[in-house]
Design a protein around this motif. Structure first.
Motif, mmCIF file in Angstrom:
data_model
loop_
_atom_site.group_PDB
_atom_site.id
_atom_site.type_symbol
_atom_site.label_atom_id
_atom_site.label_comp_id
_atom_site.label_asym_id
_atom_site.label_seq_id
_atom_site.Cartn_x
_atom_site.Cartn_y
_atom_site.Cartn_z
ATOM 1 N N ASN A 141 -50.280 25.564 -33.832
ATOM 2 C CA ASN A 141 -49.904 24.348 -33.142
ATOM 3 C C ASN A 141 -48.581 24.525 -32.386
ATOM 4 O O ASN A 141 -48.431 24.125 -31.220
ATOM 5 N N LEU A 142 -47.631 25.180 -33.044
ATOM 6 C CA LEU A 142 -46.338 25.453 -32.404
ATOM 7 C C LEU A 142 -46.528 26.331 -31.165
ATOM 8 O O LEU A 142 -45.935 26.089 -30.097
ATOM 9 N N VAL A 143 -47.370 27.337 -31.317
ATOM 10 C CA VAL A 143 -47.651 28.250 -30.201
ATOM 11 C C VAL A 143 -48.268 27.452 -29.043
ATOM 12 O O VAL A 143 -47.887 27.617 -27.871
ATOM 13 N N VAL B 49 -41.655 32.217 -26.140
ATOM 14 C CA VAL B 49 -41.537 31.517 -27.428
ATOM 15 C C VAL B 49 -42.897 31.546 -28.134
ATOM 16 O O VAL B 49 -42.995 31.846 -29.332
ATOM 17 N N ALA B 50 -43.940 31.263 -27.365
ATOM 18 C CA ALA B 50 -45.296 31.231 -27.942
ATOM 19 C C ALA B 50 -45.671 32.602 -28.497
ATOM 20 O O ALA B 50 -46.138 32.717 -29.640
ATOM 21 N N GLN C 40 -47.110 36.200 -33.181
ATOM 22 C CA GLN C 40 -47.102 37.496 -33.862
ATOM 23 C C GLN C 40 -47.146 37.332 -35.392
ATOM 24 O O GLN C 40 -47.666 38.191 -36.097
ATOM 25 N N VAL C 41 -46.619 36.220 -35.891
ATOM 26 C CA VAL C 41 -46.630 35.968 -37.338
ATOM 27 C C VAL C 41 -48.081 35.877 -37.835
ATOM 28 O O VAL C 41 -48.427 36.396 -38.905
ATOM 29 N N LYS D 137 -46.692 26.926 -25.343
ATOM 30 C CA LYS D 137 -47.450 27.321 -24.136
ATOM 31 C C LYS D 137 -47.600 26.136 -23.195
ATOM 32 O O LYS D 137 -47.546 26.297 -21.972
ATOM 33 N N SER D 138 -47.832 24.952 -23.778
ATOM 34 C CA SER D 138 -48.068 23.800 -22.910
ATOM 35 C C SER D 138 -46.816 23.438 -22.118
ATOM 36 O O SER D 138 -46.896 22.795 -21.081
ATOM 37 N N TYR D 139 -45.637 23.885 -22.594
ATOM 38 C CA TYR D 139 -44.408 23.692 -21.809
ATOM 39 C C TYR D 139 -44.086 24.932 -20.963
ATOM 40 O O TYR D 139 -42.992 25.041 -20.420
#
Ligand code: NAI
Length: 463
Positions: A284-286, A297-298, A303-304, A290-292
């Motif tokens: 969700n964070l990724v 950052v994504a 990678q985690v 991406k949506s911004y």
């Protein structure tokens, strides 16, 4: 505003334990937990508190104390919404499996349904608390639905993410590191924040109750899970390097954990993290990044997840390779199916993926887990849709005794770190197995030297 009636929508792993503890600590507040799932509510109302649907150490005692006094479980969602001054939304927010953002974004359909239901039912002003983990700026969408479909009453939206860990939910709820409450900076917003602070201050020191704006609170939950999961993937990445270089990941973890800037927690190498939250929240964070347009950052956080998937696959590959490159028709005993010890939750458990890989290689899996039923295990495998339900049923045998699960097996894989596994009579297990008898300790919980002296071929993660 003094809160006397709370409603919680969603009687799951978060809603159930959280509300049980609020009810126990605030006897003057009536707490009603509602859910659409009739079976789940029936289970919460089971006369024997040991049969409640969620296993957490200490939870059944709290439910026994508060249920029927000021803690109620019901399917009458409308009534509970109508009566409460404060409504917690604690429904599931899984990864979307369709449409835009499929496989990444949080599916907010359950949240939206709750918001529409609250709007339809509410005849008085309400405080709506986001307890579910939500993408940053979800409160805006909830507010818009409430204001545009409601009966003209006022709503305040608070973000109050839950930081409990399954397996230690009760202790975490009773002694939280902090309670986080995000709300509007307007006077009405502050009043709503204070009402929720008053609830928690019945048992939490006010210094540990942190208040922020809504967006910081929403994003903090995603950030916390991303950092926690990142530590696991970081140590797991080092575990692979340890295996190649003769270093021992347990020693490395201890050495770095003694650095006070790093600290010793969440540095245990394993077959990979599971659970309903880490993967979905990072994806969700990724997706949000991406949506911004924040691709770096994504990629950084994605990678985690990539590392975690690799760790699970690496474990199953190692089993196949060690068993002379074939596990076809061999019996592999799994000790543990839950995603961690002291819970009956199996969502995203590493065991599911390792089993799936090994069944692809035509292995026969025999499983023992102290808290997970056969139906749950098969449902987990069927959900992957790798093969027919019948084929899964034929490939998996479930035992309610670990010794029987291990009998006549070629190898044992430890998938969950249940304490009881450490206490087994391993000599007895060894004698009942095919030789060479292999143990793959995916949680690094057993004493390798001792097992080797019995005759096992022991391998763990990261040494
Ligand atoms: P869960 O799946 O165990 O429980 C959610 C419940 O909500 C289900 O019983 C479902 O039937 C019910 N539900 C869904 N829509 C409904 C509706 N419209 N009306 C009434 N009931 C409805 O989920 P869980 O694990 O409790 O998670 C809930 C939220 O808390 C998620 O957002 C999760 O990310 C977050 N969270 C979970 C943690 C965990 O350890 N499981 C820890 C911290 C946060």
């Amino acid at each position: 505003m003094k809160i006397t009636k709370i409603c919680c929508i969603g009687a799951g792993y978060v809603g159930g334990p959280t509300m049980a503890v609020i009810a126990q600590k605030c006897p003057d507040i009536q707490v009603t937990v509602v859910d659409l799932n009739e079976q789940r509510i029936a289970d919460w109302n089971d006369p024997n508190p040991e049969n409640i649907p969620i296993y957490e150490p200490g939870l059944s005692q709290i439910v026994a104390e508060a249920r029927g006094r000021n803690l109620f479980f019901s399917t009458d969602v409308d009534k509970a919404i109508d009566e409460a001054q404060m409504i917690f939304i604690s429904v599931n927010t899984p990864t979307k499996t369709y449409g835009k953002g499929k496989g990444m974004a949080a599916d907010l359909k359950y949240i939206e349904l709750c918001a529409r239901q609250i709007a339809r039912v509410a005849k008085q002003n309400k405080i709506v608390v986001e307890k579910s983990t939500l993408p940053v700026r979800t409160a805006e969408a909830i507010k818009s639905i409430l204001d545009n479909t409601g009966n003209g009453v006022q709503f305040q939206i608070l973000s109050n993410p839950e930081f409990l860990a399954e397996g230690t939910a009760v202790t975490d709820l009773l002694n939280p590191d902090r309670i986080l409450i995000g709300g509007d900076t307007t006077p009405e917003g502050q009043e709503a924040i204070n009402a929720l602070v008053d609830v928690y201050s019945n048992w939490v020191d006010v210094e540990n109750i942190l208040t922020t704006n809504v967006w910081s609170s929403e994003l903090s939950k995603l950030t916390a899970n991303a950092f926690l999961a990142q530590r696991i993937s970081s140590i797991n990445a080092m575990s692979e390097l340890c295996e190649k270089t003769g270093a021992d990941v347990n020693e490395v973890a201890k050495a770095i954990g003694m650095d006070s800037r790093i600290g010793p927690k969440f540095l245990k190498a394993s077959v990979g993290f599971g659970g309903s939250c880490f993967q979905k929240d990072i994806l969700n964070l990724v997706y949000i990044a991406k949506s911004y347009g924040l691709n770096e950052v994504a990629d950084y956080w994605e990678q985690v997840i990539i590392m975690n998937d690799h760790q699970k696959r690496r474990f199953s590959n190692k089993i196949v390779q060690t068993l002379y490159n074939t596990v076809a028709d061999k019996k592999i005993a799994f000790l543990g199916w839950a995603f961690k010890k002291d819970t009956n939750d199996t969502r995203e458990s590493a065991a599911i993926y390792v089993a799936d890989d090994l069944i692809n290689e035509q292995a026969k899996i025999s499983v023992y887990d102290p808290k997970v039923s056969r139906n749950k295990m098969l449902a987990d495998l069927n959900y992957l849709e790798s093969r027919s339900e019948e084929e899964n049923g034929n490939a998996v045998n479930v035992f309610d005794n670990a010794y029987e699960a291990c009998e006549n097996s070629h190898a044992i894989a430890i998938l969950t770190e249940w304490d009881e596994f450490k206490t087994y009579d391993w000599k007895k297990v060894y004698e009942s197995m095919h030789k060479p008898a292999f143990i793959f300790d995916g949680r690094n919980i057993l004493n390798g030297k001792e097992l080797e002296s019995i005759g096992f071929v022991y391998s763990n993660i990261g040494s």
